[in-house]
Design an enzyme around this catalytic site. Structure first.
Site, PDB file in Angstrom:
ATOM      1  N   ASP A 162       0.809  -1.232   0.000  1.00 57.51           N
ATOM      2  CA  ASP A 162       0.000   0.000   0.000  1.00 57.51           C
ATOM      3  C   ASP A 162       0.835   1.272   0.000  1.00 57.51           C
ATOM      4  O   ASP A 162       0.288   2.355   0.180  1.00 57.51           O
ATOM      5  CB  ASP A 162      -0.966  -0.009   1.196  1.00 57.51           C
ATOM      6  CG  ASP A 162      -0.387   0.627   2.440  1.00 57.51           C
ATOM      7  OD1 ASP A 162       0.799   0.388   2.724  1.00 57.51           O
ATOM      8  OD2 ASP A 162      -1.119   1.364   3.107  1.00 57.51           O
ATOM      9  N   GLU A 163       2.126   1.158  -0.205  1.00 59.84           N
ATOM     10  CA  GLU A 163       2.978   2.327  -0.022  1.00 59.84           C
ATOM     11  C   GLU A 163       4.061   2.380  -1.096  1.00 59.84           C
ATOM     12  O   GLU A 163       4.633   1.345  -1.433  1.00 59.84           O
ATOM     13  CB  GLU A 163       3.624   2.190   1.364  1.00 59.84           C
ATOM     14  CG  GLU A 163       4.542   3.292   1.748  1.00 59.84           C
ATOM     15  CD  GLU A 163       5.297   2.965   3.046  1.00 59.84           C
ATOM     16  OE1 GLU A 163       4.942   2.002   3.744  1.00 59.84           O
ATOM     17  OE2 GLU A 163       6.267   3.676   3.323  1.00 59.84           O
TER      18      GLU A 163
HETATM   19  P1  TTP Z   1       0.131   0.843   7.015  1.00 56.81           P
HETATM   20  O1  TTP Z   1       0.208   1.736   5.820  1.00 56.81           O
HETATM   21  O2  TTP Z   1       1.153   1.022   8.083  1.00 56.81           O
HETATM   22  O3  TTP Z   1      -1.284   0.973   7.707  1.00 56.81           O
HETATM   23  P2  TTP Z   1      -2.711   1.200   7.069  1.00 56.81           P
HETATM   24  O4  TTP Z   1      -2.654   1.405   5.602  1.00 56.81           O
HETATM   25  O5  TTP Z   1      -3.607   0.091   7.511  1.00 56.81           O
HETATM   26  O6  TTP Z   1      -3.211   2.494   7.801  1.00 56.81           O
HETATM   27  P3  TTP Z   1      -2.700   4.011   7.601  1.00 56.81           P
HETATM   28  O7  TTP Z   1      -1.629   3.980   6.549  1.00 56.81           O
HETATM   29  O8  TTP Z   1      -3.907   4.782   7.178  1.00 56.81           O
HETATM   30  O9  TTP Z   1      -2.196   4.431   8.923  1.00 56.81           O
HETATM   31  O10 TTP Z   1       0.212  -0.662   6.554  1.00 56.81           O
HETATM   32  C1  TTP Z   1      -0.388  -1.116   5.345  1.00 56.81           C
HETATM   33  C2  TTP Z   1      -0.985  -2.488   5.560  1.00 56.81           C
HETATM   34  O11 TTP Z   1       0.025  -3.378   6.002  1.00 56.81           O
HETATM   35  C3  TTP Z   1      -2.063  -2.527   6.606  1.00 56.81           C
HETATM   36  O12 TTP Z   1      -3.348  -2.215   6.071  1.00 56.81           O
HETATM   37  C4  TTP Z   1      -1.964  -3.916   7.138  1.00 56.81           C
HETATM   38  C5  TTP Z   1      -0.525  -4.311   6.933  1.00 56.81           C
HETATM   39  N1  TTP Z   1       0.199  -4.256   8.210  1.00 56.81           N
HETATM   40  C6  TTP Z   1       0.312  -5.427   8.961  1.00 56.81           C
HETATM   41  O13 TTP Z   1      -0.156  -6.483   8.536  1.00 56.81           O
HETATM   42  N2  TTP Z   1       0.959  -5.363  10.172  1.00 56.81           N
HETATM   43  C7  TTP Z   1       1.493  -4.202  10.678  1.00 56.81           C
HETATM   44  O14 TTP Z   1       2.060  -4.187  11.793  1.00 56.81           O
HETATM   45  C8  TTP Z   1       1.360  -2.999   9.892  1.00 56.81           C
HETATM   46  C9  TTP Z   1       1.915  -1.697  10.415  1.00 56.81           C
HETATM   47  C10 TTP Z   1       0.711  -3.086   8.687  1.00 56.81           C
HETATM   48 MG    MG Z   2      -1.284   2.734   4.759  1.00 60.89          MG
END
Ligand code: TTP
Ligand code: MG
Length: 391
Positions: A104-105
């Site tokens: 997602d990044e």
């Molecule tokens: P993130 O981008 O850190 O989190 P998010 O997209 O859910 O929320 P936001 O960015 O709005 O704060 O992580 C992306 C995905 O990665 C998240 O949806 C689920 C997964 N993930 C895990 O499985 N374990 C973890 O500890 C983290 C941080 C993320």
């Molecule tokens: Mg995210």
């Protein structure tokens, strides 16, 4: 010439994809991860659940204590990977220099293409608009002069925002009184070492440059530069990963090897789906097993390049047959030696019957690509799916 870097991060990604699939979940505290009666952690949660204090990586029991009325759902990684691929395609429109950090990044270096699209802010807004229109999800976009400033900018705009940090002075002004963890590469351990020496915020780093370097050596030197706004890291399209894997930790140790074969069959199918979507095949199939006493073994089989679920399962099933019959806590498969599938694929099997099975699997793959991996499958797979979930 000053660089223009964009950082995009989807909002509550796994949770948002689940809401997309089931709009009844919208606006509700949704927790993706283990279920409250299982051992495990929170992968992520909706912003509504965050109001109760639930966070990623939190023990699921703690999450349940904070949010007993939440909706708890297992993650479905292959579904998120599919959405991720569509998101990446949107980013690819604006530059060839894209670094996919996770599902997602990602970072985009738009230094050379920004002009073409009316500037970096226009690109950022465009990405947000298209992601909403084409996928139905919101993301946060950060624009910076470096990777760190772009990442901090996207966090600043979360959720759904667009934020710009134009130069080192703007960055320093923003973060000077924040905890040292804001600096890329400062993890829990490094932050603890710094704090023990009276360095808690970015301002302390800049006021104790020599101390930080003495304490942390080369890493300290990098941290000082980053705190000062200097970040010359380049956005790099990483080489395609050379291996891919899937594993599952069972709630209870398993002694039924038929059940383990079903678990492997399902993993083989999912891995096959992933590599075939990327047009890849693999040379080595590895079985990973952790026994109930935590002893871990791996067994590999190399040979012809394979890509179908049937081929992967045949290899891994044969490896399973050869291991000790003792209670098993975790089982997994990894595929390595990944290479691009040749357009004119050679038939891997001699008999007509086996070729027919491959045709059938190809048809199944095409249907699954169209309608989703979990929608179409055999009754046996359905049963295994009900008992397992992605870690
Ligand atoms: P993130 O981008 O850190 O989190 P998010 O997209 O859910 O929320 P936001 O960015 O709005 O704060 O992580 C992306 C995905 O990665 C998240 O949806 C689920 C997964 N993930 C895990 O499985 N374990 C973890 O500890 C983290 C941080 C993320
Ligand atoms: Mg995210």
């Amino acid at each position: 010439m000053a660089r223009l870097i964009i950082h995009v991060d989807m909002d509550a990604f796994y949770a948002a994809v689940e809401v997309l699939d089931n709009p009844d979940l919208a606006g509700k505290p949704l927790i993706i991860g283990a279920l409250p009666n299982e051992r495990g952690v929170v992968s992520t949660c909706s912003y509504e659940a965050r109001k109760f204090g639930v966070r990623s990586a939190m023990n699921i029991k703690e999450a349940y204590r904070l949010c007993p009325h939440g909706i708890y759902v297992h993650p479905n990684i292959s579904k998120y990977a599919e959405v991720s691929r569509r998101i990446h395609k949107i980013w690819d429109v604006y530059t060839d220099t894209v670094e996919h950090v996770s599902l997602d990044e990602g970072y985009l270096d738009v230094t050379n293409s920004a002009q073409l699209f009316g500037g970096a802010v226009c690109i950022g807004q465009d990405i947000k608009d298209r992601t909403l229109e084409q996928i139905g999800l919101t993301c946060s976009v950060g624009i910076g002069y470096s990777m760190m400033s772009a990442k901090i900018a996207s966090e600043e705009g979360k959720p759904g925002g667009l934020f710009e940090i134009a130069d080192a002075d703007a960055l320093k002004m923003l973060i000077i009184d924040r905890n040292v963890r804001v600096i890329c590469g400062v993890g829990v351990q490094t932050a603890a070492t710094l704090e023990q020496n009276g360095i808690k915020i970015v301002r302390d780093i800049l006021a104790n440059v020599d101390k930080v370097r003495d304490l942390l050596g080369k890493h300290g030197h990098d941290i000082v530069r980053l705190a000062d706004g200097v970040d010359t890291r380049k956005v790099a399209t990483p080489p395609k990963s050379k291996s891919i894997g899937k594993e599952h930790t069972f709630q209870k140790d398993i002694t039924d090897f038929e059940y383990l074969r079903d678990a492997l069959r399902l993993m083989a199918k999912r891995l096959s789906h992933t590599i075939r979507l990327d047009g890849l095949r693999c040379k080595t199939v590895t079985l990973k097993v952790t026994f109930s006493d935590m002893r871990q073994i791996t067994r590999s089989k190399s040979g012809d390049h394979v890509s179908t679920a049937r081929e992967i399962f045949a290899a891994v099933g044969a490896l399973l047959d050869k291991i000790e019959r003792r209670p098993i806590r975790l089982i997994g498969i990894s595929l390595s030696g990944l290479t691009a599938e040749p357009t004119q694929q050679l038939s891997l099997f001699d008999t007509a019957a086996e070729e027919r099975k491959d045709d059938l699997e190809q048809m199944l793959f095409d249907l699954q690509r169209e309608y989703g991996l979990d929608k179409i499958g055999t009754a046996r797979e359905k049963l295994a799916r009900e008992n397992l979930h992605d870690d």
